[in-house]
Design an enzyme around this catalytic site. Sequence first.
Site, PDB file in Angstrom:
ATOM      1  N   GLY A  29       0.850  -1.192   0.000  1.00 37.93           N
ATOM      2  CA  GLY A  29       0.000   0.000   0.000  1.00 37.93           C
ATOM      3  C   GLY A  29       0.885   1.241   0.000  1.00 37.93           C
ATOM      4  O   GLY A  29       2.039   1.208  -0.413  1.00 37.93           O
ATOM      5  N   ARG A  30       0.317   2.338   0.516  1.00 38.99           N
ATOM      6  CA  ARG A  30       1.058   3.603   0.515  1.00 38.99           C
ATOM      7  C   ARG A  30       2.381   3.481   1.250  1.00 38.99           C
ATOM      8  O   ARG A  30       3.427   3.960   0.783  1.00 38.99           O
ATOM      9  CB  ARG A  30       0.213   4.690   1.191  1.00 38.99           C
ATOM     10  N   ILE A  31       2.345   2.832   2.423  1.00 45.35           N
ATOM     11  CA  ILE A  31       3.564   2.760   3.246  1.00 45.35           C
ATOM     12  C   ILE A  31       4.574   1.796   2.614  1.00 45.35           C
ATOM     13  O   ILE A  31       5.765   2.105   2.530  1.00 45.35           O
ATOM     14  CB  ILE A  31       3.204   2.375   4.698  1.00 45.35           C
TER      15      ILE A  31
ATOM     16  N   GLU B 133       0.298  -4.643  22.990  1.00 50.24           N
ATOM     17  CA  GLU B 133       0.988  -3.441  23.483  1.00 50.24           C
ATOM     18  C   GLU B 133       0.305  -2.889  24.719  1.00 50.24           C
ATOM     19  O   GLU B 133      -0.915  -2.933  24.805  1.00 50.24           O
ATOM     20  CB  GLU B 133       1.011  -2.386  22.363  1.00 50.24           C
TER      21      GLU B 133
ATOM     22  N   ILE C 192       6.627  -2.547  11.113  1.00 52.88           N
ATOM     23  CA  ILE C 192       6.135  -1.202  11.472  1.00 52.88           C
ATOM     24  C   ILE C 192       4.618  -1.147  11.230  1.00 52.88           C
ATOM     25  O   ILE C 192       4.053  -0.058  11.137  1.00 52.88           O
ATOM     26  CB  ILE C 192       6.852  -0.071  10.689  1.00 52.88           C
TER      27      ILE C 192
ATOM     28  N   HIS D  72       6.043   1.590  19.485  1.00 55.86           N
ATOM     29  CA  HIS D  72       4.994   2.015  18.537  1.00 55.86           C
ATOM     30  C   HIS D  72       5.123   3.515  18.243  1.00 55.86           C
ATOM     31  O   HIS D  72       4.248   4.301  18.602  1.00 55.86           O
ATOM     32  CB  HIS D  72       3.599   1.681  19.082  1.00 55.86           C
TER      33      HIS D  72
ATOM     34  N   ARG E 175       1.453  -3.875  12.308  1.00 52.32           N
ATOM     35  CA  ARG E 175       0.731  -4.259  13.518  1.00 52.32           C
ATOM     36  C   ARG E 175       1.368  -5.538  14.046  1.00 52.32           C
ATOM     37  O   ARG E 175       1.717  -6.431  13.255  1.00 52.32           O
ATOM     38  CB  ARG E 175      -0.740  -4.544  13.196  1.00 52.32           C
TER      39      ARG E 175
ATOM     40  N   ASP F 140       8.562  -2.218  15.872  1.00 52.65           N
ATOM     41  CA  ASP F 140       7.910  -1.029  16.427  1.00 52.65           C
ATOM     42  C   ASP F 140       6.556  -1.378  17.017  1.00 52.65           C
ATOM     43  O   ASP F 140       5.957  -0.565  17.716  1.00 52.65           O
ATOM     44  CB  ASP F 140       7.716   0.015  15.308  1.00 52.65           C
TER      45      ASP F 140
HETATM   46  C1  8YV Z   1      -0.157   5.871  15.799  1.00 51.76           C
HETATM   47  C2  8YV Z   1      -0.896   3.964  14.220  1.00 51.76           C
HETATM   48  O1  8YV Z   1       0.890   5.587  16.677  1.00 51.76           O
HETATM   49  O2  8YV Z   1      -1.514   5.122  12.279  1.00 51.76           O
HETATM   50  C3  8YV Z   1      -1.686   4.146  12.981  1.00 51.76           C
HETATM   51  O3  8YV Z   1      -2.513   3.276  12.692  1.00 51.76           O
HETATM   52  O4  8YV Z   1      -0.975   2.973  14.856  1.00 51.76           O
HETATM   53  C4  8YV Z   1       0.070   5.032  14.602  1.00 51.76           C
HETATM   54  O5  8YV Z   1       0.307   5.948  13.628  1.00 51.76           O
HETATM   55  C5  8YV Z   1      -1.433   5.866  16.508  1.00 51.76           C
HETATM   56  O6  8YV Z   1      -2.531   5.995  15.706  1.00 51.76           O
HETATM   57  C6  8YV Z   1      -1.475   6.932  17.578  1.00 51.76           C
HETATM   58  O7  8YV Z   1      -2.097   6.335  18.574  1.00 51.76           O
END
Ligand code: 8YV
Length: 318
Positions: A158-160, A266, A235, A284, A237, A261
């Site tokens: 995807g984008r990331i 968590e 990075i 995270h 889930r 991360d």
């Molecule tokens: C953030 C995330 O740390 O974008 C997400 O889905 O898990 C992270 O960017 C989070 O949303 C902030 O709580």
Amino acid sequence: MSGLQGKPELLMIEPVMPEIAAKLDAAYQVHRLFREPDPKSFIGSMAPRIRAIVTGGGTGVSNDVVDMLPKLEIIAINGVGTDAVDLEHARQRSVRVTNTPDVLTEDVADLGIALLLAAARRLCVGDRYVREGKWHRGEKLPLARKVSGKRLGIVGMGRIGRAIACRAEGFGMAIAYTDIRGVDELAYRYVPDLTQLASESDFLIVAASGGPQSRRVVNQAVLEALGPEGILVNIARGTVVDEPALVSALVEGRLGGAGLDVFEDEPIVPEELFELDQAVLQPHRASATIETRIAMGELVLRNLAAHFAGQALPTAVV
Ligand code: 8YV
């Protein structure tokens, strides 16, 4: 309290930056759930008035809480991931859901590459070696692993995933990826089978969305295929990786290293990882820069404002 009358009431489940919180306070009557010792009775006391929720991507909101709020209209996620919110349930309740895509892509990709470099080049080990006086005492420090020119597998394009690939090009890496389907306009090699991708990669970066469809797809077989020289970076889930399998593969040397991360439960991190020089751990933080957290917060504000003005939501999910 009369000045607050008329402002929509909002439940903030996870803190946002002070600048964003101040803007929320100006437009809404904000109830900060994270400050409450007894969240359930706190929600109960104001449940009939809450019209909006602000929460984080990892934290989301449970259906139990959603169902306590009969007037809930919108859940604004301060993050791109929607896996911690039951979207189908929201749909059934006619509750809108928004997230914050795009604004965090670069930061998350940056941290993916940073974790890869940190794990392969053993940055934290070198840092400790200097701080603890081992360099000064002439102690031995093992050599690390090269990153440039290696084979990178990306899980989720995807984008990331694409932003990670862009960066990896700068390191002269051979890039391949897996996803539900190949993307024609991408020049990178598509490998439908994740285990095969792992066996053909030196490093694997997980950038897939969380949720039931991706739960533990990075399993023991994938980790074995990545092998004792391989490095896994996550990075995305924690749920995408079989965490117990990852921990034992690292402990037993069947996997070379990891840059993590995110974790399954968590903020609980398997303690075995604390002992391992080959693991680099982050709490995270992939989107946790001042610039990006402000941009995310502004998007949360815009979504809420649009909703309460009866306009189209900038980044609607539901
Ligand atoms: C953030 C995330 O740390 O974008 C997400 O889905 O898990 C992270 O960017 C989070 O949303 C902030 O709580």
